[in-house]
Design a protein around this motif. Structure first.
Motif, mmCIF file in Angstrom:
data_model
loop_
_atom_site.group_PDB
_atom_site.id
_atom_site.type_symbol
_atom_site.label_atom_id
_atom_site.label_comp_id
_atom_site.label_asym_id
_atom_site.label_seq_id
_atom_site.Cartn_x
_atom_site.Cartn_y
_atom_site.Cartn_z
ATOM 1 N N GLY A 33 45.811 39.132 35.317
ATOM 2 C CA GLY A 33 45.789 40.555 35.002
ATOM 3 C C GLY A 33 44.797 41.341 35.835
ATOM 4 N N PHE A 34 43.846 40.632 36.452
ATOM 5 C CA PHE A 34 42.852 41.281 37.304
ATOM 6 C C PHE A 34 43.277 41.340 38.773
ATOM 7 C CE2 PHE A 34 40.195 39.886 33.707
ATOM 8 C CZ PHE A 34 39.430 41.024 33.473
ATOM 9 N N ASN A 35 44.391 40.695 39.130
ATOM 10 C CA ASN A 35 44.729 40.539 40.549
ATOM 11 C C ASN A 35 44.848 41.860 41.304
ATOM 12 O OD1 ASN A 35 44.773 37.791 40.158
ATOM 13 N ND2 ASN A 35 47.006 37.589 40.288
ATOM 14 N N LEU A 61 48.802 35.480 47.282
ATOM 15 C CA LEU A 61 49.251 36.861 47.133
ATOM 16 C C LEU A 61 48.716 37.735 48.263
ATOM 17 C CD1 LEU A 61 48.805 37.230 43.265
ATOM 18 C CD2 LEU A 61 50.977 37.123 44.517
ATOM 19 N N ALA A 62 47.461 37.494 48.653
ATOM 20 C CA ALA A 62 46.893 38.266 49.762
ATOM 21 C C ALA A 62 47.620 37.962 51.060
ATOM 22 C CB ALA A 62 45.402 37.952 49.898
ATOM 23 N N ALA A 63 47.970 36.704 51.286
ATOM 24 C CA ALA A 63 48.679 36.330 52.513
ATOM 25 C C ALA A 63 50.022 37.038 52.608
ATOM 26 C CB ALA A 63 48.870 34.814 52.569
ATOM 27 N N ARG A 64 50.663 37.266 51.470
ATOM 28 C CA ARG A 64 51.950 37.959 51.483
ATOM 29 C C ARG A 64 51.801 39.438 51.839
ATOM 30 N NH1 ARG A 64 56.048 34.960 49.524
ATOM 31 N NH2 ARG A 64 55.572 33.099 48.263
ATOM 32 N N SER A 116 37.318 38.005 45.924
ATOM 33 C CA SER A 116 37.054 36.863 45.046
ATOM 34 C C SER A 116 37.388 37.235 43.612
ATOM 35 C CB SER A 116 35.585 36.425 45.106
ATOM 36 O OG SER A 116 35.367 35.293 44.289
ATOM 37 N N ARG A 117 38.101 36.350 42.940
ATOM 38 C CA ARG A 117 38.396 36.522 41.518
ATOM 39 C C ARG A 117 37.520 35.547 40.732
ATOM 40 N NH1 ARG A 117 44.352 35.084 39.460
ATOM 41 N NH2 ARG A 117 43.440 32.997 39.336
ATOM 42 N N PHE A 118 36.345 36.026 40.354
ATOM 43 C CA PHE A 118 35.409 35.259 39.526
ATOM 44 C C PHE A 118 34.914 33.987 40.219
ATOM 45 C CE2 PHE A 118 38.338 37.424 36.437
ATOM 46 C CZ PHE A 118 37.438 38.418 36.060
ATOM 47 N N GLY A 119 34.748 34.052 41.544
ATOM 48 C CA GLY A 119 34.239 32.894 42.260
ATOM 49 C C GLY A 119 32.873 33.106 42.878
ATOM 50 N N PRO A 204 33.462 49.138 36.227
ATOM 51 C CA PRO A 204 33.986 48.365 35.094
ATOM 52 C C PRO A 204 35.512 48.364 35.092
ATOM 53 C CG PRO A 204 32.350 49.992 34.376
ATOM 54 C CD PRO A 204 32.721 50.334 35.787
ATOM 55 N N VAL A 205 36.087 47.184 34.916
ATOM 56 C CA VAL A 205 37.536 47.035 34.803
ATOM 57 C C VAL A 205 37.829 46.078 33.655
ATOM 58 C CG1 VAL A 205 38.025 47.531 37.235
ATOM 59 C CG2 VAL A 205 37.593 45.168 36.523
ATOM 60 N N GLU A 206 39.032 46.177 33.112
ATOM 61 C CA GLU A 206 39.451 45.319 32.009
ATOM 62 C C GLU A 206 40.863 44.823 32.253
ATOM 63 O OE1 GLU A 206 39.050 47.295 28.269
ATOM 64 O OE2 GLU A 206 36.852 47.421 28.393
ATOM 65 N N ALA A 207 41.201 43.702 31.634
ATOM 66 C CA ALA A 207 42.565 43.178 31.697
ATOM 67 C C ALA A 207 42.804 42.286 30.485
ATOM 68 C CB ALA A 207 42.794 42.377 32.984
ATOM 69 N N GLU A 208 44.061 42.186 30.117
ATOM 70 C CA GLU A 208 44.449 41.274 29.045
ATOM 71 C C GLU A 208 44.465 39.845 29.586
ATOM 72 O OE1 GLU A 208 47.748 42.099 25.960
ATOM 73 O OE2 GLU A 208 48.698 40.861 27.502
ATOM 74 N N GLN A 209 43.908 38.920 28.808
ATOM 75 C CA GLN A 209 43.864 37.517 29.198
ATOM 76 C C GLN A 209 44.617 36.683 28.163
ATOM 77 O OE1 GLN A 209 39.393 37.337 29.714
ATOM 78 N NE2 GLN A 209 39.992 36.595 31.738
#
Length: 274
Positions: A33-35, A61-64, A116-119, A204-209
């Motif tokens: 949901g954060f992508n 997804l980034a490569a595409r 980075s997604r949480f890395g 600040p951002v939010e997403a459903e997990q």
């Protein structure tokens, strides 16, 4: 491979990395949901660097969207999964490398965008790490990183509170890092400015997990998640059993539409390499 984050390397090449690799679809459901917060910055002419790429969903997804994408991670199990999934999807403009981003010898000035997604929350020396990533960016290159906000801003707070009634305080991480190490915007600005970036922002951002099909399924998965497992391992068996049993009623209020859905809260860090 030269590493300085030895504890993180042990974790991500041990239980933690194997669990993420074996359940890559579940972790992607949890975080996808954060992508779009990251991918909005990838243009078709960009070379993208994905830090802590894990099983590689964001890299693929980034490569595409971009000219090419490179994912870097410490974890052998997850990189094996990432390469296999990219091959299965027929993505040719992608590369995965094993390395510690704090010291990895990235080719200088080779990327337009680092994501980075949480890395990025587990660097022993974050200023050194982000300066090393900056050197990999072309002048004017951008970063778009997601990091966790304070637990109080996430629905997981109530779930962990139910467990905490039965457990001793969580022990400190052996390397002093934590998932919330970048949960203070002032610290984010301080670190990224010291690492040489400009135009630093923490939005600040939010997403459903999605944690599982129902409360029991989500509880089983959450109990096996690395941070929870680490905490439970430092309690006596009876207390750990009570804490685990508390998960189902704590998660039940979040069941809707065939899944357990919790609100996740993060900061989107953006900055520019001058």
């Amino acid at each position: 491979m030269t590493i300085v984050n030895t504890h993180q390397s042990e974790a991500w090449n041990g239980y933690e990395g194997t669990h993420w690799a074996d359940h890559h679809d579940r972790y992607d459901a949890l975080n996808s949901g954060f992508n779009d917060h990251l991918l909005q910055f990838a243009g078709d002419g960009d070379q993208v660097l994905d830090i802590g790429c894990g099983n590689g969903q964001v890299t693929r997804l980034a490569a595409r969207r971009a000219r090419g994408a490179t994912g870097v991670d410490l974890s052998t199990p997850m990189l094996s999964t990432a390469r296999a999934l990219a091959a299965a999807e027929g993505i040719a403009n992608i590369d995965f490398q094993q390395g510690d981003a704090q010291i990895h010898p990235f080719p200088a000035e080779s990327y337009d965008l680092a994501i980075s997604r949480f890395g990025i929350m587990f660097f022993a020396d974050p200023v050194t790490a982000f300066a090393n990533i900056a050197r990999a960016l072309r002048p004017g290159g951008r970063v778009a990183f997601l990091c966790m906000r304070d637990l109080a801003d996430n629905d997981l707070r109530s779930v962990f509170a139910a467990m905490a009634e039965h457990l001793p305080p969580a022990p400190a991480s052996p390397d002093g890092t934590s998932p919330a190490s970048l949960s203070d915007p002032a610290r984010i600005h301080e670190i990224f400015t010291a690492a040489g970036y400009t135009e630093v922002a923490a939005t600040p951002v939010e997403a459903e997990q999605v944690w599982g099909r129902d409360a029991q399924d989500a509880a089983d998965f959450l109990a096996a998640w690395g941070p929870t497992r680490f905490h439970l391992s430092h309690a006596d068996p009876a207390a750990a059993a009570r804490a685990t049993a508390a998960l189902v009623p704590a998660l039940a209020p979040y069941e809707r539409d065939g899944a357990v859905r919790l609100r996740g809260a993060a900061y989107l860090i953006t900055a520019v390499r001058p």
